[in-house]
Design an enzyme around this catalytic site. Structure first.
Site, PDB file in Angstrom:
ATOM      1  CB  THR A  55      53.530  72.890  19.178  1.00  0.00           C
ATOM      2  OG1 THR A  55      53.821  73.876  18.194  1.00  0.00           O
ATOM      3  CG2 THR A  55      52.445  71.967  18.662  1.00  0.00           C
ATOM      4  CG  ASP A  56      51.287  79.219  19.569  1.00  0.00           C
ATOM      5  OD1 ASP A  56      50.088  79.095  19.263  1.00  0.00           O
ATOM      6  OD2 ASP A  56      51.779  80.234  20.080  1.00  0.00           O
TER       7      ASP A  56
END
Lengths: 415, 381
Positions: free
Chosen positions: B296-297
């Protein structure tokens, strides 16, 4: 402050003279001298309040989470620590540190709580590939145009619905309408529930295949002397008539409470457990009742082995066999709701759709027996009352067999 | 630099006719018929077609018709579900802010971004999305977030005369710019074209279903062969034995499985949508269930995507501020609140970004960092 990932701004002021004209045209460099220091302000893009809980949920669900971001190392690591993402020891890397070799890269990243900062879109693509080569099913978020290839490469590309670009959304499999990490985990929960549902109705569908095949086997084994209990059209009526609605209802079971409390199951839909349950337990029981009812009605009509039964008698017996299979499947639908717990512990009415589906199934059964044209097409007629009573036994027989199987398996697992 | 006058409405309309709208070329959509054809000709469906054909040969037309109805109904149904998923995703596009401030006929007006043409003069302020490739005419403290093009998260400072690319965001300052390329001519479109080449891997579900179909088909054919021999031994004619074994094979194929799978995936997709996750193809529902690794960012997914002043250090001490978003309420701890408030007020007076209440929610207007100063000042005073 900077060490903790904060962006720092220094604030200072200078009191100016009364004549505004003189300072408005002056260059900034001249003005910004002799300033009085007021303070330092530390800024941060704070974590979402509930994201720590979500990370914990993901962890109990056996999911590995890595932060792969274009941001600065200090900011990335600070946030990761705040939300409890990083493990011990910490793995905090920069995109430039990532090894070129895919195997090395995979080995390096294949752990929980890795933080990689200053990652370029190309590196994202490599990360996805490296993890996949280690057998992972990878979900990857991205919002930029350049993230397209990584989003496509990942098994699940995740794009943002609020921020982010169309290109990312076009390339993604999942779009988060609220951009929230928790939505990914919620979607995974639903995905697992759906997988479990497919498992449920696969068990259900295959069980009556056994009951459908048995008449043919017995006919062949008897050398054609024992009449065929079910015809091909009756079988089709079971497959896409009576079975369909309960199967659909099983496909709509809501996620169970424990869906996220165990690691992902990487097994085939049609695994050994399912095969044993279907082909050794549920299927044979259903088929046994079916054949018993069939032969009882034949015998009650005065048929003895070796004779060709009267057509009317054969149709009534066939109707009884059909009824037994449908009623067995009716009970089976409830049994298939769980692989471990008998249906009365789940509560009979907890899947509303299934209750309706089962009622519809009973109605379809009645139509197949008592609508003369439909019954004639299927090659059956309403069974005699005692045949009907015998056929009713199919339901408790299936439930009993299912209960014994589940308790034995439960005991085996506990020891 | 002299203030540009922009185009006249007539000129703009003429250019728009010639160059076409300022939109990214969408991937050439696969025609509806072709997709529908695909739903009826995948492996499982082909098997059912064969079964129907055999039933026909075996002189059981009712059976053949029933199977064909199953394939057709399922095909149409699966197609409708897929279309619904795609349609929901397409609707997202309209969420993007689409109005742009331009100078036309010497006046300032708002037009839809798709109506921009080369030569238009647009006015951009912090927070705006650059609507097309532009050359900056005037720029004050102008910084552009080009991360979606370059992956570089640090905003890039832009001087007059330089280019800014469509799809990027102005994060600070003001600018007046002349459009230099629109639609398919933009750099964004060039990169987008590269993206569409990659081929997605087959999903776990399609692999699993293929396996199940292979197993059941193999089983059905094997058992049918056994029955063919058995009925010959029993003394049936060749023809009758053949027809009989075909009946067995058809009976063994779980015809009802396919629509059930489709519907349960559709149901899963619907439930995900209710929890803010929009699936763009149905099989992704199951793939999600087998996910083992999430990359995930940070910004937006894990964080609030809002700048917040969380600490203020003054000669009197340090205070810690915890609040949500840009709302003026916060929990404050530590020593030196008074001095910190002075610093915050000074910082606010030096910045233009503000937090404003919109539809019951506090949002940043202008630069988010400057808005954070405004919020800090509100929280401390």
């Amino acid at each position: 402050m900077a060490g903790r990932g904060l962006r720092v701004i220094a604030v200072a002021r200078r009191r100016l003279g009364e004549t505004p004209g003189t300072w408005q045209s002056a260059p900034a460099s001249g003005l910004e001298t002799g300033l009085e220091f007021l303070g330092l302000i530390g800024l941060q893009d704070p974590p979402r309040p509930d994201v720590g809980d979500v990370i914990r949920t993901a962890r109990t669900a056996g999911l590995r989470v890595a932060m792969i971001t274009g941001d600065h190392p200090a900011t990335a690591a600070a946030i990761a620590r705040q939300i409890g993402l990083t493990g011990t020891p910490e793995y905090v890397l920069e995109g430039a540190d990532l090894p070129e070799d895919e195997q090395l890269l995979g080995a390096l990243l294949d752990r929980d709580g890795v933080v990689v900062s200053r990652v370029s879109p190309e590196q994202k693509l490599r990360v996805a590939k490296a993890l996949q080569s280690r057998g992972h099913v990878v979900a990857m978020t991205g919002d930029g145009v350049n993230d397209g290839p990584a989003l496509r490469e990942a098994d699940i590309g995740v794009a943002m619905g609020l921020g982010g670009t169309d290109v990312a959304r076009e390339a993604a499999d999942l779009v988060l309408l609220d951009d929230h990490f928790g939505t990914i985990v919620a979607a995974i929960e639903q995905g697992r529930a759906t997988y479990a549902n497919i498992h449920r109705f696969l068990t259900y569908h295959l069980t009556d295949n056994v009951a459908e095949l048995t008449p043919f086997v017995i006919w062949a084994l008897s050398g054609g002397h024992f009449p065929l209990a079910l015809g091909v059209l009756q079988i089709l009526a079971l497959d896409i008539g009576t079975d369909l609605l309960p199967a659909l209802a099983l496909g709509a079971e809501p996620p169970g409470k424990r869906v996220l409390s165990r690691p992902p199951e990487r097994r085939h839909l049609m695994d050994r457990r399912l095969i044993i349950r279907v082909f050794c337990i549920l299927g044979p029981v259903e088929a046994a009742v079916e054949m018993a009812v069939f032969s009882a009605v034949l015998a009650g009509g005065g048929w003895t082995r070796g004779q060709d039964p009267h057509t009317a008698l054969l149709m009534a017996a066939s109707g009884a066999a059909f009824t037994a299979v449908v009623l067995g499947q009716l009970a089976n639908a409830f049994a298939c709701r769980s692989a471990t717990v008998p249906p009365w512990k789940l509560g009979w009415g907890t899947n509303r759709l299934l209750v309706w589906a089962v009622l519809a199934e009973a109605a379809i059964l009645a139509a197949c027996l008592y609508l003369p044209s439909l019954a004639a097409l299927l090659g059956q007629s309403p069974p005699p009352p005692e045949g009907l009573l015998l056929a009713l036994l199919a339901a408790p027989a299936v439930l009993l067999a299912d209960w014994i199987h589940k308790s034995v398996r439960g005991n085996l697992r506990r020891t | 630099m002299r203030a540009a006058e922009g185009l006249s409405s007539e000129q703009a309309a003429q250019l728009l006719k010639e160059a076409g709208p300022n939109q990214l070329p969408t991937e050439k959509p696969v025609s509806q018929l072709r997709k529908l054809w695909g739903e009826m000709t995948h492996f499982f469906a082909l098997m059912l077609w064969c079964a129907a054909g055999l039933a026909f040969i075996a002189d059981m037309p009712q059976l053949a018709v029933a199977i064909i109805v199953v394939v057709l109904v399922n095909g149409v149904f699966a197609h409708i579900q897929q279309e619904r998923a795609q349609h929901a995703a397409a609707k997202l596009r309209s969420l993007l802010p689409a109005d742009v401030v331009v100078k036309r006929d010497g006046r300032i007006c708002k037009v839809h971004a798709s109506a921009l043409v080369v030569g238009d003069v647009v006015l951009l302020a912090a927070g705006d999305r650059v609507p097309a490739d532009v050359r900056l005419l005037t720029a004050s403290a102008c910084a552009v977030d080009e991360s979606m093009l370059t992956g570089e998260s640090e905003p890039v400072l832009k001087d007059p005369g330089t280019q800014a690319w469509g799809g990027t965001f102005l994060v600070n300052g003001y600018a007046e710019a002349a459009v230099s390329a629109t639609g398919a001519g933009t750099r964004l479109a060039g990169i987008a074209a590269l993206t569409s080449g990659a081929v997605p891997p087959p999903t776990p579900l399609s692999l699993e279903l293929r396996r199940i179909v292979r197993v059941t088909a193999g089983m059905a054919l094997g058992i049918a062969a056994v029955f063919f021999l058995a009925s010959l031994l029993v003394g049936f004619q060749w023809r009758d034995s053949f027809l009989f074994s075909i009946g067995v094979a058809v009976a063994l194929v779980p015809e009802g499985l396919l629509p059930t799978v489709t519907l349960s995936l559709a149901m899963g997709a619907q439930r995900m949508a209710a929890r803010n996750g929009l699936v763009r193809n149905l099989e992704a529902v199951e793939t999600l269930g087998s996910t083992t690794f999430i990359c995930t960012d940070k910004t937006g997914t894990l964080t609030q995507n809002r700048m917040n002043a969380v600490e203020v250090f003054t000669p009197d001490g340090t205070i810690y501020v915890t609040g949500e978003g840009y709302a003026p309420e916060a929990h404050i701890e530590g020593r030196g609140v008074e001095k910190a408030a002075q610093a915050a007020l000074a910082a606010r007076s030096a910045s233009q970004g503000r937090a404003e209440l919109h539809d019951g929610q506090w949002r940043a207007q202008g630069d988010p960092m400057e808005a954070a100063m405004d919020v800090l000042a509100r929280r401390l005073t």
